[in-house]
Design a protein around this motif. Sequence first.
Motif, PDB file in Angstrom:
ATOM      1  N   ASP A  53       0.832  -1.204   0.000  1.00  0.00           N
ATOM      2  CA  ASP A  53       0.000   0.000   0.000  1.00  0.00           C
ATOM      3  C   ASP A  53       0.863   1.249   0.000  1.00  0.00           C
ATOM      4  O   ASP A  53       0.557   2.229  -0.683  1.00  0.00           O
ATOM      5  N   LYS A  54       1.937   1.227   0.769  1.00  0.00           N
ATOM      6  CA  LYS A  54       2.841   2.373   0.832  1.00  0.00           C
ATOM      7  C   LYS A  54       3.496   2.607  -0.537  1.00  0.00           C
ATOM      8  O   LYS A  54       3.620   3.745  -0.988  1.00  0.00           O
ATOM      9  N   LEU A  55       3.901   1.528  -1.204  1.00  0.00           N
ATOM     10  CA  LEU A  55       4.489   1.658  -2.535  1.00  0.00           C
ATOM     11  C   LEU A  55       3.480   2.216  -3.539  1.00  0.00           C
ATOM     12  O   LEU A  55       3.847   2.955  -4.446  1.00  0.00           O
ATOM     13  N   ASN A  56       2.212   1.860  -3.365  1.00  0.00           N
ATOM     14  CA  ASN A  56       1.176   2.348  -4.278  1.00  0.00           C
ATOM     15  C   ASN A  56       0.965   3.852  -4.152  1.00  0.00           C
ATOM     16  O   ASN A  56       0.380   4.473  -5.040  1.00  0.00           O
ATOM     17  N   GLU A  57       1.423   4.445  -3.053  1.00  0.00           N
ATOM     18  CA  GLU A  57       1.293   5.890  -2.862  1.00  0.00           C
ATOM     19  C   GLU A  57       2.320   6.673  -3.691  1.00  0.00           C
ATOM     20  O   GLU A  57       2.164   7.877  -3.882  1.00  0.00           O
ATOM     21  N   LEU A  58       3.352   6.007  -4.179  1.00  0.00           N
ATOM     22  CA  LEU A  58       4.393   6.685  -4.947  1.00  0.00           C
ATOM     23  C   LEU A  58       3.867   7.173  -6.285  1.00  0.00           C
ATOM     24  O   LEU A  58       3.052   6.512  -6.925  1.00  0.00           O
ATOM     25  N   ASP A  59       4.359   8.345  -6.702  1.00  0.00           N
ATOM     26  CA  ASP A  59       4.001   8.882  -8.004  1.00  0.00           C
ATOM     27  C   ASP A  59       4.909   8.243  -9.051  1.00  0.00           C
ATOM     28  O   ASP A  59       6.109   8.501  -9.091  1.00  0.00           O
ATOM     29  N   THR A  60       4.332   7.390  -9.879  1.00  0.00           N
ATOM     30  CA  THR A  60       5.111   6.708 -10.909  1.00  0.00           C
ATOM     31  C   THR A  60       4.758   7.220 -12.302  1.00  0.00           C
ATOM     32  O   THR A  60       5.035   6.554 -13.296  1.00  0.00           O
ATOM     33  N   GLU A  61       4.167   8.396 -12.357  1.00  0.00           N
ATOM     34  CA  GLU A  61       3.815   9.006 -13.642  1.00  0.00           C
ATOM     35  C   GLU A  61       5.085   9.222 -14.456  1.00  0.00           C
ATOM     36  O   GLU A  61       6.054   9.804 -13.982  1.00  0.00           O
TER      37      GLU A  61
END
Length: 97
Positions: free
Chosen positions: A41-49
């Motif tokens: 879940d924490k990794l999913n918060e990262l902006d990977t745009e």
Amino acid sequence: MANIISDETIEYVGILAKLELSQEEKEQAKKDMGSMLDYIDKLNELDTEGVEPMSHVFPVHNVFREDIVKNGDDRENILKNAPEEKKGAFMVPKTFD
């Protein structure tokens, strides 16, 4: 811990993994799985745009070469090492009847 793992989930995972877990091991597995899901879940918060997906951290390139036969058919010399030979092939003892 936002992700709560149920006892049924732990039982199911144990069955899939063919594990017999004690009650203490089940509790520890619930905590561990919850921690893993929290981290995801924490990794999913990262902006990977704009970040291109990849399958490896380092670039991987296939190296192809021509499939060229170098030794050729040297059957006569190879069969010189055979204890017995029949019709151009090694003769070996039977392994079953």
